[in-house]
Design a protein around this motif. Sequence first.
Motif, PDB file in Angstrom:
ATOM      1  N   PHE A   5       0.831  -1.203   0.000  1.00 22.25           N
ATOM      2  CA  PHE A   5       0.000   0.000   0.000  1.00 22.25           C
ATOM      3  C   PHE A   5       0.865   1.252   0.000  1.00 22.25           C
ATOM      4  O   PHE A   5       0.585   2.219  -0.723  1.00 22.25           O
ATOM      5  CB  PHE A   5      -0.923  -0.020   1.214  1.00 22.25           C
ATOM      6  N   LYS A   6       1.933   1.235   0.806  1.00 22.66           N
ATOM      7  CA  LYS A   6       2.831   2.395   0.844  1.00 22.66           C
ATOM      8  C   LYS A   6       3.513   2.614  -0.503  1.00 22.66           C
ATOM      9  O   LYS A   6       3.813   3.739  -0.888  1.00 22.66           O
ATOM     10  CB  LYS A   6       3.870   2.216   1.951  1.00 22.66           C
ATOM     11  N   ARG A   7       3.766   1.511  -1.219  1.00 20.53           N
ATOM     12  CA  ARG A   7       4.398   1.619  -2.555  1.00 20.53           C
ATOM     13  C   ARG A   7       3.391   1.954  -3.647  1.00 20.53           C
ATOM     14  O   ARG A   7       3.775   2.286  -4.770  1.00 20.53           O
ATOM     15  CB  ARG A   7       5.081   0.300  -2.923  1.00 20.53           C
ATOM     16  N   GLY A   8       2.101   1.845  -3.328  1.00 24.32           N
ATOM     17  CA  GLY A   8       1.083   2.050  -4.351  1.00 24.32           C
ATOM     18  C   GLY A   8       1.000   0.896  -5.334  1.00 24.32           C
ATOM     19  O   GLY A   8       0.619   1.075  -6.492  1.00 24.32           O
ATOM     20  N   ASP A   9       1.317  -0.304  -4.879  1.00 24.18           N
ATOM     21  CA  ASP A   9       1.359  -1.484  -5.746  1.00 24.18           C
ATOM     22  C   ASP A   9      -0.026  -2.143  -5.773  1.00 24.18           C
ATOM     23  O   ASP A   9      -0.336  -3.041  -4.979  1.00 24.18           O
ATOM     24  CB  ASP A   9       2.413  -2.460  -5.220  1.00 24.18           C
ATOM     25  N   GLU A  33      -6.630  -2.357  -0.250  1.00 24.31           N
ATOM     26  CA  GLU A  33      -6.812  -2.821  -1.630  1.00 24.31           C
ATOM     27  C   GLU A  33      -7.788  -1.923  -2.385  1.00 24.31           C
ATOM     28  O   GLU A  33      -7.536  -1.544  -3.531  1.00 24.31           O
ATOM     29  CB  GLU A  33      -7.313  -4.274  -1.616  1.00 24.31           C
ATOM     30  N   LEU A  34      -8.901  -1.541  -1.748  1.00 24.09           N
ATOM     31  CA  LEU A  34      -9.891  -0.719  -2.438  1.00 24.09           C
ATOM     32  C   LEU A  34      -9.452   0.737  -2.522  1.00 24.09           C
ATOM     33  O   LEU A  34      -9.661   1.395  -3.553  1.00 24.09           O
ATOM     34  CB  LEU A  34     -11.245  -0.825  -1.721  1.00 24.09           C
ATOM     35  N   LYS A  35      -8.822   1.236  -1.467  1.00 21.27           N
ATOM     36  CA  LYS A  35      -8.334   2.620  -1.481  1.00 21.27           C
ATOM     37  C   LYS A  35      -7.336   2.845  -2.618  1.00 21.27           C
ATOM     38  O   LYS A  35      -7.340   3.889  -3.281  1.00 21.27           O
ATOM     39  CB  LYS A  35      -7.689   2.949  -0.131  1.00 21.27           C
TER      40      LYS A  35
END
Length: 640
Positions: A5-9, A33-35
């Motif tokens: 999530f921090k990586r935007g993966d 996941e949804l964000k």
Amino acid sequence: MAQAFKRGDRKRLSALLPQAKGHPLEPWAAYWELKARLDEASTQEVRAFLNRYPATYQEDRLRNDWLLLLGQRRDWTTLSDEHQHYRMRDDRELRCYFLTVELLEKGPQASASIADEVRKNWMAMKEADDGCTLAADRLYFTKQFKALDIWRKARLMAEHNRPRTARNAVQIVSPADASHVNDILAKPLPFLNKQIAAPSKAKQELVVLALVKLATTDTDKAANLLRDKWRPYLTAEERHWVWGVIGRQSAMRLEDEALSHFARVANDKDLNDDMLGWKVRAALRAGNTPKWPVVESTISHMSAEARKDPTWIYWYARALLAHKKVTPQIQQEANALLESIAGVRGFYEQLALEELGRKVTVPARPDAPTADELEAARRNPSLQRALYAIGMGLRSEGVREWNYGTNLVDAQGKAGMMSDRELLAAAQVACDNQVWDRCINTSERTRTVIDFEQRFPMPHKDAVIARSKTINLDPAYVYGLIRQESRFVTDARSHVGAAGLMQVMPATAKWTARKIGLNNFTPNQINDRDTNIAIGTGYLKLVLDSFEGSMPLAAGAYNAGPSRSRRWRAPNDGTGPVLEGAIWAENVPFNETRDYVKKVLSNTTNYAALITGQPQSLKAKLGLVGPRSASAPAENLDLP
């Protein structure tokens, strides 16, 4: 998933999500996941998530994110439908979007309270935002905002070095001039020297923006240009605002000229609360005796909301008591003000207590939470997830979950604010799990009772007190500082790299280890409890001795560095004023450090009451702050 999530993966999040099913932190996994793909998710997907995780932090957090997206898309119908279910209500931009919906529905008939709320939210936001700018634009269009409202926002942003936000404000009131704002704020002096006159209201305001920006770096040049060149071309309100900025900047630099700059303002109503606050500070610091009439008059011109702050209640009462003739009526008014805040909850509350002739004592402890109350707190789903997250290293997520659970979910996990009894039980659960920061913060929120042992816990008591006594340091002062630095989180790490209980910087730790004879010290030892306490207390003792035992000066030095604390005291030539410690603390120029010094000294006073069992004086711990004594031992100038 937290790392992805921090990586935007997005792909990694989607691949891992099925494995999180049934995990205690499944709501976090689903939220991440949804964000990560919210901008392309369907309304049905979003609502399915909200229905799957009702009454959770993640449900309300995603609704917050979604509502902001709806506002950006101008989907007012869906935003209006969903906003009623939003519980946190702490997002200013989102609030402005919702107020925009009301403005669109009601038009010029919208109530004045809506305009006031938009103005308050917009003025408080320093970063460029779409929601409040849109609402302000709408209010200007319907003539519920004056041009001056918009220009004042631009002035504030110019002073706080937010050119984009300033430009957004100018775009509302003078679109043709908005493109020039960045250049003007980047190079205000050339602009002011080049301009000959201000042929229009907009050009006058651009001159004001340039003078405001110049004042942040060179108050003398700004003052000279305002006085010698621009005075004839500006309105009284514009001149007053610029003098207010010059006065504020001068006061923050602790310059003697600050009050003379403020004196050029003929009407304090043209200044905002922040400027007036710095005028009060300058008046308090003006010589060995504060300018009490200026203090009284200035506070009286603050907004009703600002006058409720214990800071200004205390100093206004002190100004009343400094009258040449204190009549029974004045005495009664001052005492009533002091009584309205007197207590042990904070710095000025404690000072008010002393001003009334009472000292700080430990309040009677409320009844301990019952077994049923504790069990209800332990069963609270939000608190369970919070403790689990913190325990596995997801402290930020755990803290947010805990705060949500204790603010907006009752002991049964349903929407509703916790009672004092529920807060005490939740705090005790955090204490029992040694999650001290949540223990303290939760206990601090009780409204009618105070549990001092929860609010001021003493973890690692044997180690802290033994080390403090070994080096002749007051353990209450050490505990007061640790409570403010780390809330007793042993692995705490700040954004600048300070680590451990006492938040020691790596270079400072290395220097102090040599000074106190801690051989073979390596940086990776800094989170070791005993090593951190030894180095932190050793450094604090060296700082305290360097400042001749002054607790406020040493606290300021611990937070902002010894060189700054030296600059903030009176000049070293022995000619400066001798100030009450409270006046010195209130004049610390950095907001963070000013708050830090006051909280450390307030904490220290309460810890001393707990440790000794005796009434305590905050004023005695603050002492007096003046020039360095000529007879003082040589100062430790190499302190990092």
